[in-house]
Design a protein around this motif. Structure first.
Motif, short mmCIF file in Angstrom:
data_model
loop_
_atom_site.label_atom_id
_atom_site.label_comp_id
_atom_site.label_asym_id
_atom_site.label_seq_id
_atom_site.Cartn_x
_atom_site.Cartn_y
_atom_site.Cartn_z
N LYS A 18 0.83 -1.21 0.00
CA LYS A 18 0.00 0.00 0.00
C LYS A 18 0.87 1.26 0.00
O LYS A 18 1.71 1.44 0.89
N SER A 40 -10.06 10.66 6.24
CA SER A 40 -9.58 9.62 7.16
C SER A 40 -8.79 8.58 6.38
O SER A 40 -9.21 8.14 5.32
N LYS A 44 -2.31 11.36 7.62
CA LYS A 44 -1.95 12.53 8.43
C LYS A 44 -1.13 12.10 9.64
O LYS A 44 -0.05 12.64 9.91
N GLN A 89 -3.04 11.36 19.05
CA GLN A 89 -4.48 11.28 18.84
C GLN A 89 -5.19 10.74 20.08
O GLN A 89 -6.23 11.24 20.48
N GLU A 168 -5.22 15.83 16.26
CA GLU A 168 -6.64 16.00 16.62
C GLU A 168 -6.84 16.32 18.10
O GLU A 168 -7.52 15.58 18.82
N HIS A 201 -9.87 17.70 12.31
CA HIS A 201 -11.11 17.55 11.54
C HIS A 201 -12.13 18.56 12.02
O HIS A 201 -13.26 18.59 11.56
N1 ATP Z 1 2.10 0.63 10.91
C1 ATP Z 1 1.28 0.50 9.86
N2 ATP Z 1 1.25 -0.64 9.15
C2 ATP Z 1 0.44 -0.76 8.07
N3 ATP Z 1 -0.39 0.20 7.65
C3 ATP Z 1 -0.41 1.36 8.31
C4 ATP Z 1 0.43 1.57 9.46
N4 ATP Z 1 0.21 2.83 9.92
C5 ATP Z 1 -0.72 3.37 9.11
N5 ATP Z 1 -1.09 2.49 8.14
C6 ATP Z 1 -2.06 2.76 7.06
O1 ATP Z 1 -1.70 3.99 6.46
C7 ATP Z 1 -2.89 4.72 6.10
C8 ATP Z 1 -2.85 6.08 6.75
O2 ATP Z 1 -3.10 5.96 8.13
P1 ATP Z 1 -3.11 7.21 9.11
O3 ATP Z 1 -3.35 6.72 10.47
O4 ATP Z 1 -1.87 8.00 8.88
O5 ATP Z 1 -4.35 8.02 8.55
P2 ATP Z 1 -4.98 9.39 9.09
O6 ATP Z 1 -4.99 10.34 7.93
O7 ATP Z 1 -4.30 9.82 10.32
O8 ATP Z 1 -6.50 8.95 9.38
P3 ATP Z 1 -7.53 9.46 10.56
O9 ATP Z 1 -8.04 10.79 10.09
O10 ATP Z 1 -8.60 8.42 10.52
O11 ATP Z 1 -6.77 9.52 11.85
C9 ATP Z 1 -4.06 3.85 6.51
O12 ATP Z 1 -4.48 3.12 5.41
C10 ATP Z 1 -3.47 2.94 7.56
O13 ATP Z 1 -4.15 1.72 7.60
#
Ligand code: ATP
Ligand code: MG
Length: 247
Positions: A18, A40, A44, A89, A168, A201
């Motif tokens: 990914k 989300s 971030k 968070q 957040e 948010h």
């Molecule tokens: N340690 C990890 N291993 C695998 N995937 C991860 C890991 N950390 C984050 N991800 C993936 O990376 C992507 C971004 O996650 P992140 O937590 O940074 O999003 P975010 O923008 O902070 O979301 P939110 O607004 O819901 O907090 C997601 O698809 C998450 O599943």
């Protein structure tokens, strides 16, 4: 105060197969309150964790206070870690420690200060974030959500950081506590000259506190700048997110 505190260049972040960030660029100026926004899961929190060296990125570079994280040595990294405070968070106070002990933790860990000196600093920080002196003896389970955020903020400020990272900070707070927290952030920025990076948010908080924002969407920065003309930016996320807000 001029110049960049943080520069992210051509950042790529990968988890397994990914790709989370690709060709992501942004610049955070010294002294500003800078927002990281986006849907989300756009990455971030991950970007914040990369900035504070808790997560490795695949390629590109992050320069923070003049240090390239791609090339940093362990001694420099150790030094750099004292230059920032982080509010994650999920708050993350240690439930088995009083507020005093929680706030003292970085000082005990990173400095050789005497117990009396640490006590003095803790008292100062408790006052700085608007908690009462008597709150110091309470455990996290004995205080409100808003107080927890303030205590976590006091702990993030324990080492007199130049940078403050907030993920957040107003989520889960009632509107009054959230506006109270926003006012505190603005006050601390001018009082301490902090550079603040905030994930949010919370639209009210975004408009009340942020100087500039970066919108992360589709792995990169969809917009970087002030909020003035943000509604005219051609992005589905921006239109949906900011469309609800009437100034
Ligand atoms: N340690 C990890 N291993 C695998 N995937 C991860 C890991 N950390 C984050 N991800 C993936 O990376 C992507 C971004 O996650 P992140 O937590 O940074 O999003 P975010 O923008 O902070 O979301 P939110 O607004 O819901 O907090 C997601 O698809 C998450 O599943
Ligand atoms: Mg997150």
């Amino acid at each position: 105060m001029m110049g960049a505190a943080i520069e992210v260049q051509n950042l790529k972040t990968v988890f397994g197969s990914k790709i989370v960030h690709e060709s992501l660029n942004l610049t955070i100026n010294t002294g500003e309150i800078y927002g990281l926004l986006g849907p989300s899961g756009c990455g971030k929190t991950t970007l914040l964790r990369e900035m504070v060296m808790l997560e490795r990125y695949h390629s590109g570079n992050i320069n923070i206070l003049g240090y390239d994280l791609s090339a940093i040595g362990s001694e420099e990294a150790q030094k750099l870690r004292r230059e920032w405070g982080v509010l994650f968070q999920a708050g993350a106070l240690f439930s088995s420690l009083t507020l005093r002990e929680n706030i003292a933790l970085p000082l005990v860990e990173y400095t050789d200060l005497s117990a009396t000196m640490i006590e003095e600093i803790v008292r100062f920080k408790i006052n700085l974030v608007g908690l009462k002196r008597s709150d110091a003896n309470l455990y996290p389970s004995q205080i409100s959500g808003g107080m927890k955020k303030k205590a976590a903020l006091a702990r993030a400020l324990a080492m007199d950081p130049k940078l403050l990272f907030l993920d957040e900070p107003t989520s889960g707070l009632d509107p009054i506590s959230a506006r109270d927290f926003d006012a505190l952030i603005l006050e601390l920025r001018s009082l301490l000259g902090l550079t603040i990076v905030m994930v949010s948010h919370d639209l009210q908080s975004i408009y009340d506190t942020l100087d500039r924002v970066a919108i992360i969407d589709h792995k990169k920065i969809a917009y970087e700048g002030t909020l003035d003309n943000i509604k005219s930016v051609d992005s589905k996320f921006i239109k949906t997110f900011f469309g609800k807000y009437n100034e």
